[in-house]
Write a protein that holds these residues in place. Sequence first.
Motif, PDB file in Angstrom:
ATOM      1  N   ASP A 144       0.811  -1.206   0.000  1.00 25.38           N
ATOM      2  CA  ASP A 144       0.000   0.000   0.000  1.00 25.38           C
ATOM      3  C   ASP A 144       0.853   1.268   0.000  1.00 25.38           C
ATOM      4  N   GLY A 145       2.151   1.143   0.219  1.00 28.63           N
ATOM      5  CA  GLY A 145       3.016   2.308   0.312  1.00 28.63           C
ATOM      6  C   GLY A 145       3.529   2.763  -1.038  1.00 28.63           C
ATOM      7  N   THR A 146       2.645   3.188  -1.903  1.00 25.66           N
ATOM      8  CA  THR A 146       3.025   3.550  -3.262  1.00 25.66           C
ATOM      9  C   THR A 146       3.487   4.987  -3.379  1.00 25.66           C
ATOM     10  N   GLY A 147       3.366   5.773  -2.349  1.00 25.55           N
ATOM     11  CA  GLY A 147       3.763   7.173  -2.413  1.00 25.55           C
ATOM     12  C   GLY A 147       2.663   8.044  -2.981  1.00 25.55           C
ATOM     13  N   LEU A 148       3.006   9.279  -3.225  1.00 20.69           N
ATOM     14  CA  LEU A 148       2.051  10.266  -3.721  1.00 20.69           C
ATOM     15  C   LEU A 148       1.829  10.069  -5.210  1.00 20.69           C
ATOM     16  N   SER A 149       0.583   9.868  -5.608  1.00 21.32           N
ATOM     17  CA  SER A 149       0.280   9.682  -7.029  1.00 21.32           C
ATOM     18  C   SER A 149       0.218  11.033  -7.733  1.00 21.32           C
ATOM     19  N   ALA A 150       0.468  11.006  -9.021  1.00 17.13           N
ATOM     20  CA  ALA A 150       0.448  12.243  -9.814  1.00 17.13           C
ATOM     21  C   ALA A 150      -0.950  12.860  -9.824  1.00 17.13           C
ATOM     22  N   GLY A 151      -1.972  12.032  -9.875  1.00 20.39           N
ATOM     23  CA  GLY A 151      -3.339  12.545  -9.881  1.00 20.39           C
ATOM     24  C   GLY A 151      -3.689  13.297  -8.609  1.00 20.39           C
ATOM     25  N   THR A 152      -3.270  12.758  -7.475  1.00 11.58           N
ATOM     26  CA  THR A 152      -3.534  13.431  -6.210  1.00 11.58           C
ATOM     27  C   THR A 152      -2.760  14.735  -6.114  1.00 11.58           C
ATOM     28  N   ALA A 153      -1.515  14.715  -6.565  1.00 12.13           N
ATOM     29  CA  ALA A 153      -0.706  15.940  -6.537  1.00 12.13           C
ATOM     30  C   ALA A 153      -1.330  17.017  -7.416  1.00 12.13           C
ATOM     31  N   TRP A 154      -1.789  16.653  -8.606  1.00 17.41           N
ATOM     32  CA  TRP A 154      -2.413  17.634  -9.501  1.00 17.41           C
ATOM     33  C   TRP A 154      -3.750  18.125  -8.943  1.00 17.41           C
ATOM     34  N   THR A 155      -4.489  17.248  -8.290  1.00 18.79           N
ATOM     35  CA  THR A 155      -5.755  17.657  -7.678  1.00 18.79           C
ATOM     36  C   THR A 155      -5.503  18.690  -6.582  1.00 18.79           C
ATOM     37  N   CYS A 156      -4.531  18.421  -5.718  1.00 16.79           N
ATOM     38  CA  CYS A 156      -4.197  19.375  -4.647  1.00 16.79           C
ATOM     39  C   CYS A 156      -3.703  20.697  -5.223  1.00 16.79           C
ATOM     40  N   ALA A 157      -2.888  20.628  -6.276  1.00  9.07           N
ATOM     41  CA  ALA A 157      -2.386  21.852  -6.909  1.00  9.07           C
ATOM     42  C   ALA A 157      -3.521  22.649  -7.545  1.00  9.07           C
ATOM     43  N   GLY A 158      -4.461  21.970  -8.182  1.00 13.25           N
ATOM     44  CA  GLY A 158      -5.606  22.651  -8.788  1.00 13.25           C
ATOM     45  C   GLY A 158      -6.494  23.306  -7.747  1.00 13.25           C
ATOM     46  N   LEU A 159      -6.751  22.599  -6.645  1.00 13.88           N
ATOM     47  CA  LEU A 159      -7.554  23.184  -5.570  1.00 13.88           C
ATOM     48  C   LEU A 159      -6.847  24.385  -4.952  1.00 13.88           C
ATOM     49  N   LEU A 160      -5.531  24.290  -4.790  1.00 15.31           N
ATOM     50  CA  LEU A 160      -4.760  25.406  -4.258  1.00 15.31           C
ATOM     51  C   LEU A 160      -4.815  26.609  -5.199  1.00 15.31           C
ATOM     52  N   ALA A 161      -4.650  26.366  -6.493  1.00 15.08           N
ATOM     53  CA  ALA A 161      -4.707  27.469  -7.468  1.00 15.08           C
ATOM     54  C   ALA A 161      -6.094  28.110  -7.484  1.00 15.08           C
ATOM     55  N   GLY A 162      -7.142  27.294  -7.428  1.00 11.94           N
ATOM     56  CA  GLY A 162      -8.502  27.832  -7.393  1.00 11.94           C
ATOM     57  C   GLY A 162      -8.762  28.654  -6.141  1.00 11.94           C
ATOM     58  N   MET A 163      -8.290  28.159  -4.999  1.00 11.14           N
ATOM     59  CA  MET A 163      -8.445  28.916  -3.754  1.00 11.14           C
ATOM     60  C   MET A 163      -7.733  30.259  -3.837  1.00 11.14           C
ATOM     61  N   GLU A 164      -6.510  30.243  -4.326  1.00 12.88           N
ATOM     62  CA  GLU A 164      -5.742  31.475  -4.429  1.00 12.88           C
ATOM     63  C   GLU A 164      -6.396  32.454  -5.416  1.00 12.88           C
ATOM     64  N   ALA A 165      -6.982  31.939  -6.488  1.00 13.53           N
ATOM     65  CA  ALA A 165      -7.670  32.809  -7.451  1.00 13.53           C
ATOM     66  C   ALA A 165      -8.884  33.478  -6.797  1.00 13.53           C
ATOM     67  N   PHE A 166      -9.664  32.720  -6.032  1.00 16.74           N
ATOM     68  CA  PHE A 166     -10.813  33.307  -5.340  1.00 16.74           C
ATOM     69  C   PHE A 166     -10.361  34.329  -4.301  1.00 16.74           C
ATOM     70  N   ILE A 167      -9.272  34.026  -3.586  1.00 14.78           N
ATOM     71  CA  ILE A 167      -8.755  34.967  -2.591  1.00 14.78           C
ATOM     72  C   ILE A 167      -8.314  36.262  -3.271  1.00 14.78           C
ATOM     73  N   LEU A 168      -7.560  36.139  -4.354  1.00 17.63           N
ATOM     74  CA  LEU A 168      -7.077  37.321  -5.073  1.00 17.63           C
ATOM     75  C   LEU A 168      -8.242  38.133  -5.637  1.00 17.63           C
ATOM     76  N   TYR A 169      -9.198  37.460  -6.264  1.00 21.38           N
ATOM     77  CA  TYR A 169     -10.354  38.153  -6.821  1.00 21.38           C
ATOM     78  C   TYR A 169     -11.151  38.859  -5.726  1.00 21.38           C
ATOM     79  N   GLY A 170     -11.380  38.174  -4.612  1.00 18.68           N
ATOM     80  CA  GLY A 170     -12.149  38.768  -3.512  1.00 18.68           C
ATOM     81  C   GLY A 170     -11.456  39.967  -2.897  1.00 18.68           C
ATOM     82  N   ARG A 171     -10.153  39.874  -2.715  1.00 16.80           N
ATOM     83  CA  ARG A 171      -9.422  41.000  -2.131  1.00 16.80           C
ATOM     84  C   ARG A 171      -9.375  42.186  -3.093  1.00 16.80           C
ATOM     85  N   LEU A 172      -9.159  41.916  -4.385  1.00 14.98           N
ATOM     86  CA  LEU A 172      -9.126  43.014  -5.363  1.00 14.98           C
ATOM     87  C   LEU A 172     -10.500  43.663  -5.498  1.00 14.98           C
TER      88      LEU A 172
END
Length: 178
Positions: A144-172
């Motif tokens: 079960d110790g396969t490490g971090l999958s590329a799909g999970t890493a991209w999902t986390c990166a996409g959610l992070l980018a979306g959060m940051e975009a909403f934060i930037l838009y809301g603050r501006l």
Amino acid sequence: MLLTPALLAAVSWLNPPDDMLLLLAGFALTVIILIAAWCMCGPGPGAGMAALGFFFVLFTGPALDDYVMERRGTAHEALVGDVSTYTRKHGEGRTCSVVWSASGETHKAEVGDRKGCDESVRQGDRTTIVTDPEGWLRPRLGGDGTGLSAGTAWTCAGLLAGMEAFILYGRLRRRRRA
């Protein structure tokens, strides 16, 4: 506002599946962080940021666990001592008692079905167990110790980018109104 993703990533580690007190503490901290960020972004972008932040916490905790176990986990040859089943709401769960020797000492751990104790594991089987030397993370069976999958890493990166975009838009948007 810039610390929101870092705080959410830290809180995501407080969500182990078997410790209800830490789960409730992590949920309470997540809600407080998301409400504070929502208030700073405004109603529209704040709702989007809060929704993405909630999913970010759900994905980031297991992703960080997998990443840490891949980087610093120690593999040991082990023997499955006992396999037990229990009834869950949706089907049966399994728990394996695994015994291994490291540094001249014998160690024993209980590994659940979420950490690799599936139907293929039988009592008396030889297996590999991956442990965290610091003891922060629960051991898991080697298959079960396969490490971090590329799909999970991209999902986390996409959610992070979306959060940051909403934060930037809301603050501006709030800055233009003032």
